[in-house]
Design a protein around this motif. Structure first.
Motif, short mmCIF file in Angstrom:
data_model
loop_
_atom_site.label_atom_id
_atom_site.label_comp_id
_atom_site.label_asym_id
_atom_site.label_seq_id
_atom_site.Cartn_x
_atom_site.Cartn_y
_atom_site.Cartn_z
N LEU A 100 0.83 -1.21 0.00
CA LEU A 100 0.00 0.00 0.00
C LEU A 100 0.86 1.26 0.00
O LEU A 100 0.58 2.22 -0.72
CB LEU A 100 -0.93 0.01 1.21
N VAL A 101 1.93 1.21 0.81
CA VAL A 101 2.81 2.38 0.86
C VAL A 101 3.42 2.64 -0.51
O VAL A 101 3.67 3.78 -0.90
CB VAL A 101 3.90 2.17 1.93
N LYS A 102 3.63 1.58 -1.27
CA LYS A 102 4.19 1.75 -2.61
C LYS A 102 3.14 2.17 -3.63
O LYS A 102 3.37 3.03 -4.48
CB LYS A 102 4.83 0.43 -3.09
N ILE A 103 1.99 1.51 -3.57
CA ILE A 103 1.04 1.66 -4.68
C ILE A 103 0.16 2.90 -4.50
O ILE A 103 -0.24 3.52 -5.49
CB ILE A 103 0.19 0.38 -4.84
N LEU A 104 -0.14 3.27 -3.27
CA LEU A 104 -1.04 4.42 -3.09
C LEU A 104 -0.49 5.71 -3.69
O LEU A 104 -1.21 6.41 -4.41
CB LEU A 104 -1.37 4.60 -1.61
N PRO A 105 0.79 6.05 -3.42
CA PRO A 105 1.31 7.27 -4.05
C PRO A 105 1.23 7.20 -5.57
O PRO A 105 0.88 8.19 -6.22
CB PRO A 105 2.77 7.30 -3.58
N ILE A 106 1.53 6.01 -6.15
CA ILE A 106 1.47 5.88 -7.60
C ILE A 106 0.05 6.14 -8.08
O ILE A 106 -0.19 6.90 -9.03
CB ILE A 106 1.94 4.48 -8.04
N GLY A 219 10.07 6.40 9.04
CA GLY A 219 8.88 7.19 8.74
C GLY A 219 7.59 6.43 8.92
O GLY A 219 7.29 5.92 10.00
N ILE A 220 6.87 6.29 7.83
CA ILE A 220 5.55 5.66 7.87
C ILE A 220 5.61 4.25 8.42
O ILE A 220 4.72 3.80 9.14
CB ILE A 220 4.91 5.70 6.47
N TYR A 221 6.73 3.55 8.09
CA TYR A 221 6.84 2.16 8.57
C TYR A 221 6.94 2.12 10.08
O TYR A 221 6.43 1.23 10.73
CB TYR A 221 8.05 1.47 7.94
N ASP A 225 4.65 0.15 12.50
CA ASP A 225 5.23 -0.80 13.45
C ASP A 225 4.64 -0.63 14.83
O ASP A 225 4.35 -1.62 15.52
CB ASP A 225 6.76 -0.59 13.51
N SER A 226 4.46 0.63 15.23
CA SER A 226 3.92 0.85 16.58
C SER A 226 2.50 0.30 16.67
O SER A 226 2.09 -0.21 17.72
CB SER A 226 3.96 2.34 16.93
N ILE A 227 1.75 0.39 15.58
CA ILE A 227 0.39 -0.17 15.60
C ILE A 227 0.45 -1.70 15.64
O ILE A 227 -0.19 -2.35 16.47
CB ILE A 227 -0.40 0.29 14.37
N PHE A 228 1.25 -2.27 14.73
CA PHE A 228 1.34 -3.73 14.67
C PHE A 228 1.85 -4.29 16.00
O PHE A 228 1.39 -5.32 16.47
CB PHE A 228 2.29 -4.18 13.55
N GLY A 229 2.83 -3.56 16.54
CA GLY A 229 3.40 -3.99 17.81
C GLY A 229 2.35 -4.06 18.91
O GLY A 229 2.33 -5.00 19.71
N PHE A 231 -0.66 -4.79 18.61
CA PHE A 231 -1.46 -6.02 18.44
C PHE A 231 -0.64 -7.28 18.67
O PHE A 231 -1.17 -8.38 18.62
CB PHE A 231 -2.04 -6.09 17.03
N GLY A 232 0.65 -7.09 18.82
CA GLY A 232 1.52 -8.24 18.98
C GLY A 232 1.82 -8.94 17.66
O GLY A 232 2.13 -10.13 17.63
N TRP A 233 1.71 -8.22 16.54
CA TRP A 233 2.01 -8.83 15.24
C TRP A 233 3.46 -8.60 14.87
O TRP A 233 4.16 -7.84 15.53
CB TRP A 233 1.12 -8.20 14.16
N ALA A 234 3.89 -9.23 13.79
CA ALA A 234 5.24 -9.02 13.28
C ALA A 234 5.37 -7.58 12.82
O ALA A 234 4.41 -6.96 12.37
CB ALA A 234 5.51 -9.97 12.11
N THR A 235 6.59 -7.02 12.97
CA THR A 235 6.81 -5.64 12.57
C THR A 235 7.88 -5.55 11.50
O THR A 235 8.60 -6.52 11.24
CB THR A 235 7.24 -4.79 13.77
N PHE A 236 7.98 -4.38 10.87
CA PHE A 236 8.98 -4.18 9.82
C PHE A 236 10.39 -4.21 10.41
O PHE A 236 11.31 -4.75 9.81
CB PHE A 236 8.77 -2.83 9.13
N GLY A 237 10.58 -3.60 11.56
CA GLY A 237 11.90 -3.55 12.16
C GLY A 237 12.77 -2.48 11.52
O GLY A 237 12.28 -1.52 10.93
N GLU A 238 14.07 -2.70 11.60
CA GLU A 238 15.01 -1.69 11.14
C GLU A 238 15.20 -1.69 9.62
O GLU A 238 15.40 -0.66 9.00
CB GLU A 238 16.38 -1.91 11.80
N GLY A 239 15.20 -2.90 9.04
CA GLY A 239 15.48 -2.99 7.63
C GLY A 239 16.96 -3.18 7.36
O GLY A 239 17.72 -3.61 8.24
N LYS A 240 17.38 -2.85 6.14
CA LYS A 240 18.79 -2.97 5.72
C LYS A 240 19.29 -4.40 5.78
O LYS A 240 20.47 -4.63 5.99
CB LYS A 240 19.67 -2.08 6.62
N GLN A 241 18.40 -5.34 5.63
CA GLN A 241 18.85 -6.73 5.66
C GLN A 241 19.40 -7.13 4.30
O GLN A 241 18.90 -6.68 3.28
CB GLN A 241 17.69 -7.64 6.02
#
Lengths: 451, 546
Positions: A100-106, A219-221, A225-229, A231-241
């Motif tokens: 959604l973060v990718k496609i909505l702006p487009i 940013g948006i992620y 993350d704070s919302i998903f967190g 609920f106890g769901w998986a989060t995006f985390g830091e990235g750069k993997q």
């Protein structure tokens, strides 16, 4: 409620003479909310319930499943490259929100820019906003790579709408398919953003020679993350993997062009390709969903089945041909194109965007041939030429965009000859009729089935 | 046709066999599935070929023995028309049949039914010169306001054809002379007598008199105004002999009157009219018969002599005489044909039988906004308001002389057009519909499958005059073709009219069309284009160019 809305619309109507642009926009939204109260004047007294808005919106509705799947697939491909959440439904919320973060702006930029141009021209020419961009605007996001820079997208859309449509007189007058024109503009003006291996998977950055890593999530992620967190769901985390070993951002077609079918199946299974779990343009990858959309267009008669069927015929025939001339055995020196030629014709259905192009691009009623006979010829050549471009063109292992634009140009010529044939048939019939009268043969009792 | 099909099958079969063999020899790069598919196709084709050859042999055998293959059901493979053309009813046994696949019946509420009543309340009738196409806008009047006339008296003539009289259908007093734009005379209103008086003519015997005498009598007595000429739908030029004369004995337009009701009791007059017409042309009088129903059309039509008959089966516009001409002997080049409706033939017949211009006709008062849709017997040009008095459900309606597709809008103070035998009343549709383009909230007639209509083909609608959308450029390309049962390209003709390309218009067959033939295309037009108006503009251009 309807009454209140009508009153509201009446109250806010801007003055047409003072601010034409505002009035045009108002008119567009008003006719969007309400079909106008105009009645028939001369000619027929009752009209079919079908209008252009409804025609267009039927296509948009047929595209909705592709939007849903496209959104999911952007995220899915991204996490697959990183080797995370490889199950289809694993962390599906992350995949969908990433998409959604990718496609909505487009989507938003496409409509803001496209409709802006449309509104401007409608105001300038003093006519109502026509609904052509409803479909173009829905198609363009689906045929772009997920990481397309928004400024390139904007330029491409302005180019397509202004040069491709308004210059020819607006909706219904264009020669080339608007959505494809936007894409072909990106393809020729900014080739690195739309071809090659590195553009088809969102959020993968090159960090060195042959080394890739996922993007940083900020940013948006972070907010997500704070919302998903919570609920106890998986989060995006830091990235750069770092991406997984053996990662390729190439589409099946890109692989096939280099190493034939063997190279494709090394990375993607046939069923993944069929269901659409592959990199590619946003909305084209899932074949069953495209076919559902196509079926919907055929059943509602919004798109012409003749074009679709003859495109498949041309596609299969050309596939058989390239199979026929492909060499039987390959050595290590064999060029990729020969291996591509040997890909069995039926596997071509699994790769690339043939179904999408056939169902939604080739059938555009404005730019396709307009006669039934013409449509058979037009569709056939799209299938035929498209596959030639796909297999034999070294620069771009997909052919539909170019094949359709090419046949768009030829469609008026095809129609011209169909009309000429009709004129000749008519003249011939008249001569035959006159001759029959001279011979004065009595009418025989026959049954004729005519058109 | 059949031989071509056979050749095609044979060639294809051979080709595929060759293909299959070559694929087997080099098959390494191909796959097994591919080869099996081809073998399968080849096998099917081979057996198909065998059956086809056998079928043909049967056909030849039957032909030698003078057996009708179709009749005896001898064919092994059903023909296209058996598969797709629909069944033809038994009553068509001896006449040729044309089955039309394209078209659309618009089913509307408010069909006229029951016995024919005499329209008692009508006092005013009008002769409207614009009804007769091809005349100068200001005809030469031969009566003045205040004059009293008998039915059959001349009231005006056209300056180009001074010997053709246009007569009044009713007797009474001329009370008004109404003019329209550029002072063209639009209505000559006559206050009718309670008891009709007829001017009597000395009619020639149409069976023995020469053509010249018959023609002169028709010109003098008003009979000429019953004729219309194709192309252009104008009053014919008396100096041109028509190639053929066409009469469609049924009307497939929405809410059209049933011709069985019209012809009941008028059988002799109809036959006399046909006999007269047969004297006027070197060609034939063609009757288009209704082949749609289960039962045969009235005997007056099926057993009419002196005419060649052809059944037509299909959906509207199958009853249009233009469509029937196209499938019988199309107009083109310099051909001129005449056309008449059933009621005109009857009037013509009476003119020759009784020597008086008795133009009384059956008119269907139809439409969902009428309390009781029914048939009335009246005269051409009857006043609309008086015809409908006390029969309306409400006021906000549209009055249409003719059918909802090609009729003309009238005010309650207007008059029925000369050739029309139908007065339709439907709701005005000047309302806004919220998201009407997205969600249809009220049922409406349509051919589009985006509405659920295609699931309920028998449902009748209460249509209104809403345009359901705005005018746009031509975008959708296959809508017209679905409803146009003629070998023409309507959209291309319209485009060539708009750019004034006369050669192309003629080449594509504009001369075969009049407004009513493209009316259904206009109805289905997604872009809401005024096709009938465009077509007339093109026809006028063609006519000016001669």
């Amino acid at each position: 409620m309807k009454k209140a809305l009508l009153n509201f619309f009446e109250r806010i109507e801007p003055d047409k003479a003072k601010s034409p642009l505002l009035h045009t926009a108002y008119d567009a939204f008003f006719t969007f909310a309400f079909t106008p109260n105009t009645v028939t004047a001369k000619g027929v007294h009752i009209r079919d319930g079908m209008d252009l808005k409804r025609t267009m919106v039927t296509v948009v509705v047929a595209l909705q499943l592709l939007y849903v799947f496209g959104t999911y697939n952007i995220g899915n491909q991204h996490f697959h490259a990183l080797g995370m959440y490889t199950g289809t439904f694993e962390a599906i919320h992350l995949k969908i929100f990433y998409g959604l973060v990718k496609i909505l702006p487009i989507f938003v930029v496409t409509h803001l820019v496209g409709l802006g141009v449309e509104f401007y021209y409608a105001a300038k020419k003093g006519h109502a906003v026509e609904e052509g961009f409803l479909v173009s605007g829905a198609l363009i996001p689906l045929i772009m790579p997920p990481d397309i820079p928004l400024w390139i997208l904007s330029i491409a859309i302005i180019f397509a709408v202004v040069i491709g449509k308004e210059a020819f007189g607006g909706t219904g007058m264009n020669i080339l398919n608007i959505a494809l024109l936007a894409r072909v503009f990106v393809f020729f003006a900014y080739p690195t953003y739309i071809s090659g291996d590195e553009v088809w998977i969102a959020g993968i950055e090159k960090v060195g020679a042959g080394a890739y890593a996922g993007q940083e999530y900020g940013g948006i992620y972070g907010i997500l993350d704070s919302i998903f967190g919570a609920f106890g769901w998986a989060t995006f985390g830091e990235g750069k993997q770092a991406v997984v070993d053996g990662f390729t951002g190439a589409t099946p077609l890109g692989l096939a062009a280099k190493g034939g079918w063997a190279a494709v199946t090394e990375h993607y299974s046939v069923s993944d390709m069929w269901w659409g779990h592959i990199p590619g343009s946003i909305g084209e990858t899932s074949k069953p969903l495209v076919l559902i959309g196509a079926l919907m267009l055929i059943l509602t008669k919004v798109a012409d089945w003749r074009i679709m069927v003859s495109a498949v015929v041309g596609f299969v025939l050309c596939g058989l041909m390239v199979n026929g001339i492909a060499p039987d055995t390959f050595g290590p020196e064999t060029a990729g194109v020969f291996k591509f030629m040997a890909v069995p014709w039926y596997y071509h259905f699994y790769m690339g965007s043939f179904f999408f192009a056939m169902a939604f691009m080739a059938t555009d009623p404005v730019t396709a041939a307009s006669t039934a006979t013409g449509k058979w010829i037009y569709g056939f050549f799209i299938g035929f030429i498209g596959l030639i471009i796909r297999v034999l063109n070294p620069a771009y292992p997909e052919g539909w965009m170019l094949a359709i634009l090419f046949m768009n140009v030829f469609a008026p010529l095809i129609d011209h000859y169909v009309f000429e044939a009709n004129v000749k048939r008519r003249a011939k019939r008249q001569v035959a009729l006159a001759k029959a009268r001279v011979e004065a043969a009595p009418a025989s009792a026959t049954t004729v089935t005519a058109e | 046709m059949k031989s071509i099909l056979n050749k095609a099958v044979l060639t294809l079969g051979t080709l595929f066999m060759a293909f299959e063999l070559s694929a087997q020899t080099e098959g390494a790069s191909g796959s097994n599935i591919f080869i099996y598919t081809l073998v399968g196709i080849a096998v099917i084709l081979f057996f198909g070929m065998l059956i086809n050859v056998a079928d043909n042999l049967i056909g030849i055998e039957a032909k030698q023995n003078n057996i009708d293959v179709e009749e005896g059901g001898l064919a092994l493979i059903p023909g296209f028309k058996h598969l797709f053309g629909g069944k033809v009813a038994d009553y068509t046994a001896n006449a040729p049949v044309t089955i039309l696949r394209r078209g659309h019946d618009i089913l509307l509420e408010g069909e006229a039914s029951g016995a024919v009543k005499v329209a008692s309340g009508v006092t005013r009738y009008a002769v409207q010169p614009p009804n007769f196409r091809g005349l100068q806008p200001i005809p030469k009047m031969t009566v003045e306001v205040g004059a009293s006339v008998k039915a059959g008296d001349q009231i005006f003539f056209d300056k180009q054809m001074p010997d053709v009289a246009f007569v009044t259908p009713v007797s009474g007093e001329v009370i008004e002379l109404n003019r329209g734009a550029k002072r063209a005379i639009t209505e000559i209103v006559i206050l009718a007598d309670k008891k009709q008086e007829y001017r009597t003519f000395n009619q020639p015997d149409y069976k023995t008199a020469d053509r010249e005498t018959i023609l002169n009598f028709m010109k003098e007595s008003g009979g000429w105004s019953l004729l219309r000429q194709r192309p252009y739908n104008t009053i014919p030029n008396p100096e041109v002999t028509p190639r053929d004369i066409f009469v469609s004995t049924f009307d497939s337009a929405p809410l059209a009157p049933d011709s069985a009701v019209i012809v009941a009791g008028q059988e002799a007059a109809f036959q006399a009219g046909i006999d007269v017409l047969a004297r006027l042309t070197d060609g034939q009088v063609h009757l288009g018969l209704d082949g749609r129903g289960e039962t045969a059309p009235p005997a007056a039509f099926t057993e009419a002599s002196n005419a060649s008959k052809r059944y037509f089966k299909g959906k509207h516009p199958v009853g249009n005489v233009g469509v029937q001409i196209h499938h019988t002997a199309p107009v083109g080049g310099n051909d001129v044909v005449w056309v008449l409706g059933v009621q005109e033939v009857i009037t013509l017949g009476k003119l020759f039988q009784e020597g008086r211009f008795d133009a009384s006709r059956v008119v269907a008062l139809a439409g969902a906004e009428l309390q009781i849709p029914h048939y009335v017997r009246t005269y051409p040009g009857a006043n609309v308001g008086e015809l409908l008095k006390g029969n309306l459900k409400q006021d906000h309606v549209r009055y249409i002389s003719g059918d909802v597709l090609s009729g003309e809008q009238k005010t309650p103070n207007g008059y029925l057009n000369f050739y029309d035998d139908q007065l339709t009343v439907i709701k005005e549709g000047d309302y806004y519909e919220m998201f009407g383009w997205l969600l249809p909230l009220s049922p409406r007639p349509t051919i589009s499958n985006t509405f659920p209509n295609f699931l309920f083909p028998k449902v009748k609608f209460e249509a209104d005059t809403n345009t359901h959308g705005e005018k746009r450029a031509f975008v959708v390309t296959n809508a017209y073709e679905q409803v146009m049962p003629m070998d023409v390209y309507p959209q291309q003709i319209m485009k060539s009219i708009l750019v004034n390309d006369i050669e192309r218009m003629e080449g594509l067959g504009i001369l075969e069309l009049v407004e009513e033939d493209v009316a259904l295309c206009e109805f289905v037009c997604v872009s809401k284009q005024p096709l009938q108006q465009i077509l007339r503009q093109g026809l006028e251009t063609m006519r000016e160019q001669g």
